[in-house]
Every structure is written in structure tokens, then in C-alpha cells.
Design a protein around this motif. Structure first.
Motif, PDB file in Angstrom:
ATOM      1  N   UNK A   1       0.839  -1.168   0.043  1.00 31.60           N
ATOM      2  CA  UNK A   1      -0.048  -0.157  -0.102  1.00 31.60           C
ATOM      3  C   UNK A   1       1.035   1.388  -0.056  1.00 31.60           C
ATOM      4  N   UNK A   2       2.025   1.265   0.852  1.00 31.21           N
ATOM      5  CA  UNK A   2       2.657   2.353   1.034  1.00 31.21           C
ATOM      6  C   UNK A   2       3.553   2.562  -0.482  1.00 31.21           C
TER       7      UNK A   2
ATOM      8  N   UNK B   1       2.667   1.777  -3.282  1.00 31.59           N
ATOM      9  CA  UNK B   1       1.554   2.349  -4.346  1.00 31.59           C
ATOM     10  C   UNK B   1       1.348   4.048  -3.995  1.00 31.59           C
ATOM     11  N   UNK B   2       1.056   4.209  -2.728  1.00 31.17           N
ATOM     12  CA  UNK B   2       0.843   5.644  -2.294  1.00 31.17           C
ATOM     13  C   UNK B   2       2.055   6.559  -2.787  1.00 31.17           C
ATOM     14  N   UNK B   3       3.280   6.408  -2.418  1.00 34.82           N
ATOM     15  CA  UNK B   3       4.252   6.972  -2.810  1.00 34.82           C
ATOM     16  C   UNK B   3       4.372   7.074  -4.420  1.00 34.82           C
ATOM     17  N   UNK B   4       4.091   6.253  -5.011  1.00 30.42           N
ATOM     18  CA  UNK B   4       4.073   6.051  -6.668  1.00 30.42           C
ATOM     19  C   UNK B   4       3.182   7.058  -7.226  1.00 30.42           C
ATOM     20  N   UNK B   5       1.932   7.230  -6.387  1.00 31.22           N
ATOM     21  CA  UNK B   5       0.737   8.011  -6.653  1.00 31.22           C
ATOM     22  C   UNK B   5       1.056   9.402  -6.448  1.00 31.22           C
TER      23      UNK B   5
END
Lengths: 106, 196, 117
Positions: B12-13, B15-19
């Protein structure tokens, strides 16, 4: 604030756990997180003390369970919302798109 | 280095950083190239080797040591180290009577130009909670026994000063060159959780 | 903004961003060696006076100079620069009988956090 970050002198955290030959960053996302945090504050008009306080404002259970750079990013998300730069919904919508791309191409 | 393998879903993290990076890039707030450069700087350009050179110089040169203890930032800059999270440094000298150790109980303040980014344990609740209250027990876990008649001073970096410990030169330093002494200085010695 | 290079980035990092400020000429309220007590405040916002050191008595060991005040800066209320002091607290003052008699904790505390006991 009397938050969970203010832990000097508290009991119950157990031994200090060390990692031999620890790398500066443990994963590529930590490198990216460091860089995003490094540049974003000044561009959205927040100062370092506001960044620290955003970390302090994380829910206590999140503060204790999230990793260090995870806390940075969750706190940055708060500041992005408060400055009207990005909403949590926008971020999570992009996360869903990225997860779908992964599934399609995985 | 990169924790993500193909065919495994990203956390999750991650992906969150990438987003967040993508969205902030689209808004012109961050740039991919700049993120790479800053991560590279902190992985490769700073680290405890810088601080070790400062300590080795102080062990060899009494005048340098006097300047370092009187006003640390300019003395450290003489060796080429300066900047973010080290603008206003104070160096703490260990003596046979006094052992110094540094912490940031509220967050993770640490002298980047001389020690690089802090290790995870320094930023973790157990160290931050315990070192101010039971320093001798924590130091013993690190393998450092402090005699009862030695004063332990714990410096909680609660404002803008960044601290570094100047360890006592060990016995094996006798007769060594400054360059050889650099190898005797550890990151933990400059935090104060090791003898040198 | 132009393309950032490694050299330019290194210059920016190595120039730093000190929070030390010029004063308005006012004298420091406390001297080295003076006994001071920390205020016992529990604000809902940011503070750099940790809970374990609130309402405690210590000794000023060093005047660090004038710095932007994180307490107000975090609230978006400006830098309010003021003197900051290294204050030494005996372990027993913070932790009672549990402390080793030779232990001390030193904190850097802005003037607003200190009063004369």
C-alpha cells in the motif's frame, strides 16, 4: 500536544533493535518518499515545523505501527489536503489505477 | 535495493508514494530527476565517514579540537562538511568524567552533514523513550558499560542545535596517522552509544 | 525552474537553512549558571517542551543564541525569534529515585518555555 510522539521516558517499548549494516533506504519507495518530502514542503508553502506537527497529528495507532518514511508520507498527505494541493481521494484513485495497471501487466 | 519484485503486488505504501509522486509531478511540484539526485546525495555523499574525519582531526590537532569545541559548525566546514541539519552544530567532548549521548525524543533530529541520515533504531520509540530515563541500561545493551562515577549527559535535541559526540581516543590510536584514526571512529561513537 | 543538477543540489544542501536569527537587541532573560523552571503547559498544538520536562527545575548551561521559535512557526504564527538555552536537569528531577545520581538530561529550550522559580 500530548501526543504519542512525545515518548521520552515512557515504559513498555522493549529493547532497542538494531540492524547490522543498515542501508540508507530499505526500498525504492523510501528513496522516492525522501525525495518527494524533500522538495514538496517549500513548494506548497509549509515549513519544517508544520511538517513535524503533521507527523505528530497522525492517529496514535498509526504513529506506532507505520514505518518512519510511511509516517512522512501520511503526514505529507495531510499537508497536501490542508493546502488544497491534492486530496486523499485523488491520491487513492491514482493508487487504484496503478494497482490495476500492475494486474494487467503483471 | 528495490524491494518490489515482479508478479508480487506492491505494498500500500509503495503504491501511495508512487501515486503521490506522479500527481505532484503532474502539478509541477516535484521532478523525477530531482528526487533521484537528492536520494543519491544522501546515499553516497554524506555519512559517518565525514564525522570520523572530524574526530580524527580533533584527536591529532589540539588547535583544531579547540576550534571544534568552541564553535563547531565553522570547524566542521574546514573539512568541507556543512548544510541542512548541521547549520548550528555543537560538539560534545567525552572525558574520563563525562560521557555524552544524543537523542531526539520528539522526532528524529540528527546531524546530517557529519553522520548522514540516522539509523532506524535512533528514530525508533524504544531508543527515544528509554535513553533519557535509563541511559546506562541502554548503553549496556549497546555493549558500553559506564562506570558509576562517570556522569552520563543525555542531550535531547529539542530545538535547532544538532549535536555530535567527540569520543575519547582509544589506546590503540597511539602512533597512528590521522587517516588511520578515521577507521577507529564509528557512527555509534559519535552518537555516544559506543566508546569511539 | 531549470533542470536541477547534482552540483546545484549539493550547493543547496550544503548551504543549509539555519534557523538562527538576528535579535532585536533585547538582552537574554537568563544567564549561564542560573536556575530556571520550565512552564507546565499542555498545548493542543506543537511544542518543543517534552512532557517529561514540563514544570521541572534545571540549570542553564549554555545560551545557544536566538532562533526562530518552532512553537509559533508550526502554527503559522510567524518565527517569533527568541533566545534558546541548553538547560541541564538532574536525572532525579525528571525520574525521581529511579535515576542514577550521576545522570543528567540537557534540553534546548526557548525562552518562552522558561521562568524564574
Amino acid at each position: 500536544m500530548d501526543g504519542i510522539h512525545d515518548i521520552g521516558g515512557m515504559h513498555g517499548f522493549g529493547p532497542v533493535e538494531r540492524e547490522e549494516n543498515e542501508p540508507v533506504f530499505h526500498a525504492d519507495w523510501e528513496r522516492r518518499a525522501f525525495g518527494v518530502e524533500f522538495f514538496t514542503g517549500s513548494r506548497i508553502g509549509t515549513n519544517g515545523d508544520q511538517s513535524r506537527h503533521a507527523i505528530e497529528r497522525l492517529p496514535a495507532d498509526v504513529y506506532l505501527t507505520a514505518s518512519y518514511y510511511e509516517k512522512w508520507m501520511l503526514a505529507l498527505q495531510t499537508l497536501l489536503e490542508e493546502t488544497g494541493t491534492l486530496s486523499r481521494a485523488e491520491i487513492e484513485a491514482r493508487m487504484a489505477e496503478l494497482a490495476n495497471e500492475e494486474t494487467d501487466h503483471g | 535495493m528495490s524491494g518490489h519484485k515482479h508478479n508480487e503486488p506492491e505494498s500500500d505504501i509503495a503504491l501511495r508514494v508512487k501515486a503521490m509522486e506522479q500527481l505532484l509531478t503532474e502539478k509541477g511540484i516535484v521532478e523525477t530527476n530531482a528526487i533521484d539526485l537528492v536520494a543519491d546525495y544522501f546515499e553516497n555523499k554524506v555519512g559517518p565517514r565525514n564525522g570520523a574525519r572530524v574526530v580524527a582531526r580533533a584527536w591529532c590537532d589540539a588547535d583544531y579540537k579547540a576550534r571544534l569545541l568552541a564553535d563547531a559548525s565553522p570547524a566542521i566546514a574546514e573539512l568541507g562538511y556543512s548544510g541542512l541539519q548541521g547549520e548550528d552544530m555543537v560538539v560534545l567532548e567525552n572525558t574520563p568524567q563525562v560521557h555524552n549521548v544524543i537523542v531526539c525524543t520528539l522526532c528524529s533530529c540528527y546531524p546530517w552533514p557529519v553522520l548522514g541520515l540516522p539509523p532506524t533504531w535512533y528514530k525508533s520509540p524504544p531508543y527515544r523513550a528509554r535513553i533519557v530515563r535509563e541511559p546506562r541500561a541502554v548503553l549496556a545493551e549497546f555493549g558500553l558499560e559506564v562506570a558509576d562515577d562517570v556522569e552520563v549527559r543525555v542531550w535531547d535535541s529539542s530545538a535547532e542545535i544538532r549535536y555530535m559526540v567527540l569520543p575519547m581516543a582509544p589506546e590503540e590510536s597511539a602512533g597512528k596517522s590521522e587517516e588511520e584514526l578515521v577507521d577507529l571512529v564509528s557512527r555509534d561513537g559519535m552518537i555516544g552509544v559506543a566508546a569511539h | 525552474m531549470g533542470e536541477l543538477t547534482a552540483e546545484r543540489l549539493a550547493q543547496i544542501i550544503e548551504a543549509g537553512h539555519s534557523h538562527r536569527r538576528e535579535g532585536d537587541g533585547s538582552e537574554p532573560r537568563f544567564d549561564e549558571g542560573q536556575t530556571v523552571r520550565t512552564i507546565n503547559h499542555h498545548p493542543s498544538g506543537h511544542t518543543r517542551l517534552p512532557r517529561y520536562a514540563m514544570g521541572r527545575t534545571g540549570t542553564v548551561v549554555r545560551n545557544q543564541g536566538i532562533f526562530a521559535f518552532a512553537h509559533t512557526n508550526a502554527r503559522g504564527e510567524g518565527e517569533c525569534p527568541q533566545y534558546c538555552y541548553a538547560v541541564r536537569f538532574k536525572g532525579s528531577e525528571l525520574w525521581g529515585n529511579a535515576a542514577h545520581e550521576q545522570d543528567a538530561v540537557i534540553l534546548d529550550l526557548w525562552e518562552s518555555y522558561l521562568e524564574t522559580p
